[in-house]
Design a protein around this motif. Structure first.
Motif, PDB file in Angstrom:
ATOM      1  N   VAL A 139      -0.386  -0.725  -3.718  1.00 37.80           N
ATOM      2  CA  VAL A 139       0.246  -0.549  -2.405  1.00 37.80           C
ATOM      3  C   VAL A 139      -0.615  -1.196  -1.329  1.00 37.80           C
ATOM      4  O   VAL A 139      -1.850  -1.073  -1.345  1.00 37.80           O
ATOM      5  N   VAL A 140       0.037  -1.858  -0.359  1.00 39.37           N
ATOM      6  CA  VAL A 140      -0.596  -2.269   0.890  1.00 39.37           C
ATOM      7  C   VAL A 140       0.274  -1.755   2.031  1.00 39.37           C
ATOM      8  O   VAL A 140       1.496  -1.944   2.015  1.00 39.37           O
ATOM      9  N   ALA A 141      -0.346  -1.073   3.014  1.00 43.45           N
ATOM     10  CA  ALA A 141       0.362  -0.554   4.181  1.00 43.45           C
ATOM     11  C   ALA A 141      -0.404  -0.969   5.431  1.00 43.45           C
ATOM     12  O   ALA A 141      -1.592  -0.687   5.555  1.00 43.45           O
ATOM     13  N   ASP A 142       0.282  -1.653   6.337  1.00 44.01           N
ATOM     14  CA  ASP A 142      -0.314  -2.145   7.579  1.00 44.01           C
ATOM     15  C   ASP A 142       0.242  -1.306   8.729  1.00 44.01           C
ATOM     16  O   ASP A 142       1.386  -1.461   9.135  1.00 44.01           O
ATOM     17  N   GLY A 143      -0.588  -0.394   9.252  1.00 46.04           N
ATOM     18  CA  GLY A 143      -0.138   0.529  10.284  1.00 46.04           C
ATOM     19  C   GLY A 143      -0.023  -0.113  11.646  1.00 46.04           C
ATOM     20  O   GLY A 143      -0.680  -1.108  11.953  1.00 46.04           O
ATOM     21  N   MET A 144       0.814   0.474  12.488  1.00 50.95           N
ATOM     22  CA  MET A 144       0.979   0.002  13.857  1.00 50.95           C
ATOM     23  C   MET A 144       1.264   1.206  14.744  1.00 50.95           C
ATOM     24  O   MET A 144       1.661   2.271  14.273  1.00 50.95           O
ATOM     25  N   GLY A 175       8.325   2.801 -21.150  1.00 55.76           N
ATOM     26  CA  GLY A 175       6.951   3.238 -20.972  1.00 55.76           C
ATOM     27  C   GLY A 175       6.893   4.669 -20.555  1.00 55.76           C
ATOM     28  O   GLY A 175       7.818   5.214 -20.024  1.00 55.76           O
ATOM     29  N   THR A 176       5.759   5.290 -20.746  1.00 58.84           N
ATOM     30  CA  THR A 176       5.535   6.689 -20.326  1.00 58.84           C
ATOM     31  C   THR A 176       4.188   6.828 -19.610  1.00 58.84           C
ATOM     32  O   THR A 176       3.394   5.964 -19.685  1.00 58.84           O
ATOM     33  N   ALA A 177       3.845   7.974 -18.798  1.00 55.94           N
ATOM     34  CA  ALA A 177       2.522   8.159 -18.056  1.00 55.94           C
ATOM     35  C   ALA A 177       2.191   9.641 -17.683  1.00 55.94           C
ATOM     36  O   ALA A 177       2.917  10.491 -17.951  1.00 55.94           O
ATOM     37  N   THR A 178       0.827  10.135 -16.924  1.00 55.37           N
ATOM     38  CA  THR A 178       0.436  11.468 -16.414  1.00 55.37           C
ATOM     39  C   THR A 178       0.132  11.336 -14.936  1.00 55.37           C
ATOM     40  O   THR A 178      -0.503  10.416 -14.588  1.00 55.37           O
ATOM     41  N   THR A 179       0.638  12.217 -14.240  1.00 55.50           N
ATOM     42  CA  THR A 179       0.454  12.123 -12.794  1.00 55.50           C
ATOM     43  C   THR A 179      -0.980  12.388 -12.431  1.00 55.50           C
ATOM     44  O   THR A 179      -1.653  13.135 -13.119  1.00 55.50           O
ATOM     45  N   THR A 180      -1.426  11.777 -11.401  1.00 52.82           N
ATOM     46  CA  THR A 180      -2.764  12.013 -10.867  1.00 52.82           C
ATOM     47  C   THR A 180      -2.641  12.639  -9.508  1.00 52.82           C
ATOM     48  O   THR A 180      -1.650  12.451  -8.820  1.00 52.82           O
ATOM     49  N   ASP A 181      -3.663  13.403  -9.147  1.00 57.59           N
ATOM     50  CA  ASP A 181      -3.633  14.051  -7.835  1.00 57.59           C
ATOM     51  C   ASP A 181      -3.682  13.031  -6.739  1.00 57.59           C
ATOM     52  O   ASP A 181      -4.480  12.114  -6.794  1.00 57.59           O
ATOM     53  N   PRO A 182      -2.867  13.175  -5.696  1.00 63.09           N
ATOM     54  CA  PRO A 182      -2.897  12.198  -4.600  1.00 63.09           C
ATOM     55  C   PRO A 182      -4.107  12.387  -3.738  1.00 63.09           C
ATOM     56  O   PRO A 182      -4.683  13.489  -3.704  1.00 63.09           O
ATOM     57  N   PRO A 183      -4.545  11.341  -3.031  1.00 65.68           N
ATOM     58  CA  PRO A 183      -5.637  11.525  -2.070  1.00 65.68           C
ATOM     59  C   PRO A 183      -5.158  12.435  -0.952  1.00 65.68           C
ATOM     60  O   PRO A 183      -3.982  12.471  -0.622  1.00 65.68           O
ATOM     61  N   ALA A 184      -6.087  13.147  -0.327  1.00 69.45           N
ATOM     62  CA  ALA A 184      -5.738  14.048   0.761  1.00 69.45           C
ATOM     63  C   ALA A 184      -5.165  13.280   1.924  1.00 69.45           C
ATOM     64  O   ALA A 184      -5.691  12.252   2.299  1.00 69.45           O
ATOM     65  N   ALA A 185      -4.050  13.804   2.481  1.00 73.20           N
ATOM     66  CA  ALA A 185      -3.480  13.184   3.666  1.00 73.20           C
ATOM     67  C   ALA A 185      -4.419  13.370   4.818  1.00 73.20           C
ATOM     68  O   ALA A 185      -5.158  14.354   4.892  1.00 73.20           O
ATOM     69  N   PRO A 186      -4.492  12.405   5.744  1.00 75.58           N
ATOM     70  CA  PRO A 186      -5.437  12.547   6.869  1.00 75.58           C
ATOM     71  C   PRO A 186      -5.028  13.699   7.753  1.00 75.58           C
ATOM     72  O   PRO A 186      -3.889  14.061   7.872  1.00 75.58           O
ATOM     73  N   VAL A 189      -3.075   6.508  11.026  1.00 80.60           N
ATOM     74  CA  VAL A 189      -2.447   7.722  10.508  1.00 80.60           C
ATOM     75  C   VAL A 189      -1.196   7.369   9.710  1.00 80.60           C
ATOM     76  O   VAL A 189      -0.967   7.884   8.614  1.00 80.60           O
ATOM     77  N   ALA A 190      -0.384   6.462  10.234  1.00 78.66           N
ATOM     78  CA  ALA A 190       0.860   6.086   9.565  1.00 78.66           C
ATOM     79  C   ALA A 190       0.606   5.475   8.193  1.00 78.66           C
ATOM     80  O   ALA A 190       1.246   5.846   7.200  1.00 78.66           O
ATOM     81  N   SER A 191      -0.324   4.521   8.107  1.00 76.92           N
ATOM     82  CA  SER A 191      -0.589   3.876   6.817  1.00 76.92           C
ATOM     83  C   SER A 191      -1.214   4.858   5.823  1.00 76.92           C
ATOM     84  O   SER A 191      -0.920   4.808   4.625  1.00 76.92           O
ATOM     85  N   SER A 192      -2.055   5.769   6.316  1.00 78.72           N
ATOM     86  CA  SER A 192      -2.666   6.766   5.431  1.00 78.72           C
ATOM     87  C   SER A 192      -1.627   7.727   4.871  1.00 78.72           C
ATOM     88  O   SER A 192      -1.678   8.113   3.694  1.00 78.72           O
ATOM     89  N   LEU A 193      -0.664   8.136   5.726  1.00 73.49           N
ATOM     90  CA  LEU A 193       0.400   9.025   5.256  1.00 73.49           C
ATOM     91  C   LEU A 193       1.248   8.333   4.194  1.00 73.49           C
ATOM     92  O   LEU A 193       1.695   8.971   3.226  1.00 73.49           O
TER      93      LEU A 193
END
Length: 463
Positions: free
Chosen positions: A32-37, A452-463, A45-49
């Motif tokens: 993912v790439v997110a460019d906040g404005m 394909g198959t997978a295991t979820t990982t914990d998300p990073p903490a929201a700011p 804050v927007a890109s981190s969320l």
């Protein structure tokens, strides 16, 4: 065929901005790439969320048939998070972010795109832009009103028409599914890179720098050397077939978070020495020196006896001269500059890079520049490998220098660079033919998904 991603991600505040509003994420299943404005207070804050909402997808709980719907649902969840945060914190109103994301499920890649961040695919040595910018200028190009060449210099080229924002409107992102072929290289980036480095240079770098970490770092430095006025974020990912790799040679599965969503979000720019970096440093120093003078002028009395702030409650006939302030401030500034200079020189002597000395590949201590008569680097080891025996593109990389984190890292990079060049030379036809035999293309249709198959990982903490 057992597909995996070998990935790297970097982000930099750049030469002009005071904070990094970009965010990036790279993991075994998600890029993912997110460019906040939205100004200093909102873009980061927007890109981190956005990253926080998408990160839980980086697992094996989704199959190829539902990966696209999971990706779209997570983006809508991010939009609702932005709306809720703006309602709780009114000063963030108007914030938004671009989103360019790839979710891998088996050998299928689900892609979502909003805004003017970009995704590129390097396949068989040819680089193509996969996404379409959601900008006013791109609309003019699509409708034939201007040419792509004119769009590059259009004064409104940064006006984005579709973003993930805090307004209660559901703007559906561009969604697509593609095939992950072994040998493919994907690159996601914010416009801090794509807006300042030509696609020819991007193609050359992505084609010639094999290591994903080195490639991402090199692309970042190219943007900074080009004088990028924006934050710069780059994600590079190679598609590999695990069945063809030796035991223990598989890619890392540790997620990488960069930019405003990362813990080190306030890290200063990593710009190496160059005209743009020096200019940015001089501008910052000049701004810092002007601040105390502006404060002093604001408190000086005007001709009518009031101070510059307009407060006449404490009017006096005159003020005692303060001519001693200027010399004291000058001495203090010189002392600080001297201390910073000494610290800076000591820091340079703890850096290492790979370059060319006496016609050989060499390990250097310092940084590849000089300060007046003082040279800030010294060759400390000659490898014995002559640059005349190496391919031209390898010589170009050495001439530009390859940064390293330690002397051991520099030795390893030098050895790996030479070994790769020799291996490539040995696979070519005998001299005189001028032709190499490409591998047979056994790939299938890029749009064909795979299971394909997978295991979820914990998300990073929201700011």
């Amino acid at each position: 065929m057992n597909i995996a991603l070998r990935y790297a991600a970097v982000s930099d505040v750049g030469l002009v901005r005071s904070n990094n509003q970009d965010s990036g994420y790279a993991g075994p299943h998600l890029l993912v790439v997110a460019d906040g404005m939205g100004g200093h207070a909102g873009g980061d804050v927007a890109s981190s969320l956005a990253i926080a909402a998408l990160a839980p997808l980086d697992g094996e709980s989704h199959g190829p048939d539902d990966a696209l719907s999971h990706l779209e649902a997570s983006i809508d969840s991010a939009r609702l998070d932005l709306v809720e945060r703006s309602e709780l914190t009114p000063e963030l109103a108007g914030m938004g972010t671009t989103v360019t994301a790839i979710l891998r499920s088996g050998n299928a890649l689900a892609m979502a795109h909003l805004g003017d961040s970009r995704a590129y695919l390097l396949r068989d040595g040819v680089l193509n832009q996969v996404t379409t910018d959601h900008t006013f200028v791109q609309h003019l190009v699509d409708t034939g009103r201007i040419t792509p060449e004119e769009a590059e210099y259009h004064p409104q080229r940064n006006v984005v028409m579709r973003v993930l924002g805090d307004f209660d409107v559901d703007l559906t992102p561009d969604m697509s599914v593609r095939e992950a072929r072994p040998g493919d290289r994907w690159m996601l980036c914010s416009d801090g890179l794509s807006g300042f480095v030509s696609i020819e240079t991007l193609e050359h770098t992505l084609s010639t720098v094999a290591d994903t970490d080195e490639c991402a770092d090199h692309l970042l430095q190219l943007a900074l050397r080009a004088g990028s006025t924006d934050n710069v974020t780059v994600v590079v990912a190679d598609v590999v077939d695990l069945d063809t790799l030796a035991d223990g040679a598989g890619p890392s599965t540790v997620p990488v978070v960069v930019g405003s969503a990362a813990i080190d979000r306030d890290r200063p720019t990593s710009a190496q020495d160059g005209p743009a970096a020096r200019a940015a440093t001089l501008v910052a120093a000049a701004s810092a020196e002007e601040s105390p003078e502006a404060s002093a002028e604001a408190t000086e009395p005007t001709q009518d006896g009031t101070d510059a702030s307009g407060d006449d409650s404490d009017v006096r006939p005159g003020k005692r001269s303060r001519r001693w302030i200027a010399p004291v401030v000058t001495v203090a500034i010189l002392a600080v500059v001297g201390a910073v200079g000494l610290y800076g020189y000591r820091w340079t002597q703890q850096q290492y890079y790979v370059g060319v000395s006496d016609g050989q590949v060499a390990v250097f201590r310092g940084i590849p520049t000089s300060a007046g008569p003082l040279t800030l680097s010294t060759p400390i080891e000659l490898t014995g490998d002559k640059v005349d025996d190496l391919p031209p593109y390898v010589v170009d990389r050495l001439t530009e220098t390859i940064s390293a984190t330690s002397i051991d890292d520099a030795r390893d990079r030098a050895a790996r660079l030479v070994a790769d060049a020799q291996a490539e030379t040995s696979t070519q036809e005998p001299a005189g033919t001028g032709v190499t035999t490409p591998p047979a293309d056994t790939s299938t249709d890029p749009a064909a998904p795979a299971d394909g198959t997978a295991t979820t990982t914990d998300p990073p903490a929201a700011p």
